[in-house]
Write an enzyme that holds these catalytic residues in place. Sequence first.
Site, PDB file in Angstrom:
ATOM      1  N   LYS A  27      -1.266  -9.333   2.757  1.00  0.00           N
ATOM      2  CA  LYS A  27      -0.500  -8.748   4.002  1.00  0.00           C
ATOM      3  C   LYS A  27      -1.648  -7.839   4.896  1.00  0.00           C
ATOM      4  CE  LYS A  27       3.287  -6.276   3.867  1.00  0.00           C
ATOM      5  NZ  LYS A  27       2.796  -4.855   4.413  1.00  0.00           N
TER       6      LYS A  27
ATOM      7  N   GLU B 238       8.782  -4.267  10.553  1.00  0.00           N
ATOM      8  CA  GLU B 238       9.251  -3.064   9.896  1.00  0.00           C
ATOM      9  C   GLU B 238       9.984  -2.241  11.007  1.00  0.00           C
ATOM     10  OE1 GLU B 238       6.513  -1.184   7.509  1.00  0.00           O
ATOM     11  OE2 GLU B 238       7.770   0.719   7.432  1.00  0.00           O
TER      12      GLU B 238
ATOM     13  N   ASP C 159       0.706  -1.211   0.304  1.00  0.00           N
ATOM     14  CA  ASP C 159       0.003  -0.078   0.136  1.00  0.00           C
ATOM     15  C   ASP C 159       0.747   1.254  -0.004  1.00  0.00           C
ATOM     16  OD1 ASP C 159       0.908  -0.092   2.587  1.00  0.00           O
ATOM     17  OD2 ASP C 159      -0.989  -0.182   3.518  1.00  0.00           O
ATOM     18  N   SER C 160       2.108   1.029   0.096  1.00  0.00           N
ATOM     19  CA  SER C 160       3.128   2.147  -0.261  1.00  0.00           C
ATOM     20  C   SER C 160       3.014   2.804  -1.708  1.00  0.00           C
ATOM     21  CB  SER C 160       4.640   1.663   0.115  1.00  0.00           C
ATOM     22  OG  SER C 160       4.833   0.663  -0.817  1.00  0.00           O
TER      23      SER C 160
ATOM     24  N   ASP D 148      -0.959  -5.812  -0.230  1.00  0.00           N
ATOM     25  CA  ASP D 148      -1.569  -5.393   1.025  1.00  0.00           C
ATOM     26  C   ASP D 148      -2.956  -5.221   0.973  1.00  0.00           C
ATOM     27  OD1 ASP D 148       0.568  -5.115   2.806  1.00  0.00           O
ATOM     28  OD2 ASP D 148       1.368  -3.061   1.964  1.00  0.00           O
TER      29      ASP D 148
ATOM     30  N   GLU E  70      -1.658  -5.624   8.392  1.00  0.00           N
ATOM     31  CA  GLU E  70      -0.979  -4.713   9.647  1.00  0.00           C
ATOM     32  C   GLU E  70      -1.965  -4.953  10.942  1.00  0.00           C
ATOM     33  OE1 GLU E  70      -0.124  -0.772   8.706  1.00  0.00           O
ATOM     34  OE2 GLU E  70       0.691  -1.038   6.764  1.00  0.00           O
TER      35      GLU E  70
END
Length: 273
Positions: free
Chosen positions: A122, A191, A53-54, A92, A124
């Site tokens: 993925k 991270e 999602d970067s 993501d 978070e």
Amino acid sequence: MSGYIVDDARKVTTRRFQEMKEQGKKIAMLTSYDYTTAKIVDAAGVDAILVGDSASNVMAGNQTTLPITLDQMIYHAQAVVRAVKRALVVCDMPFGTYQVNATEGVANAVRIMKETGCDALKLEGGVEIVETVKRILEAGIPVMGHLGLMPQSINKYGTYTVRAKEEAEAEKLVSDAKALADAGCFALTLEKIPAELAQRVTSEVNIPVIGIGAGGGVDGQVLVVADMLGMTQGFSPKFLRRYADLNRIMSDAIGQYVTDVKSGDFPNEQEQY
Ligand code: KIV
């Protein structure tokens, strides 16, 4: 040199990820968000590609990862999947698509898998999202966890600094990692945390741990492709190794093109019909 010579050309699976941990083989992962880049990244020998999602920052110029939508992530993942032959493609789940409740999380996870053809997702978060993670896993979808600095929670932290330096946060991270591994996640991203803590997690969970700014004691590394190729500017965290200066190479090439167009040098006789 045009890439790493892979010793196993078969498509990488989550099972292969596990074997690599067991065999002590390091896992190389990079982000990609588009077809052309993903084709180069895959052919050069990475084991996994993260449609991160970067993309919100790198592709759209947003300040954070929060604004990117489910439709936009699906668009990026579709382009990457079209390009990839070997690497495991992980997408993501964007902010807001799995935090509300497990039912909504599973529905959005299914949609990404169905519409993109990617291999895994993925998410978070730790114990707070473990029920949702379990439900997604029950639907047959492999999940990679993400702990430490979690950019989707930037408004809670207020800073992108190193996480889990204090004991309480470090202990929570270790128990979150164990909860995600016990739930059945196939891998974990850590991270921006101290190297010693990342090494401890890597030895205490039996799934592969991929680090970004988490030192060398983990099972593999991930970087944002535009950062490691030197395309992005003004972002130089300690953990980032730049393997090229594409910003300069692209600027020089584009500057030369502008000069050639303006001088009438381009196109020449051979470059026209
Ligand atoms: O979105 C992303 O690029 C990521 C990496 C930083 C791990 O989550």
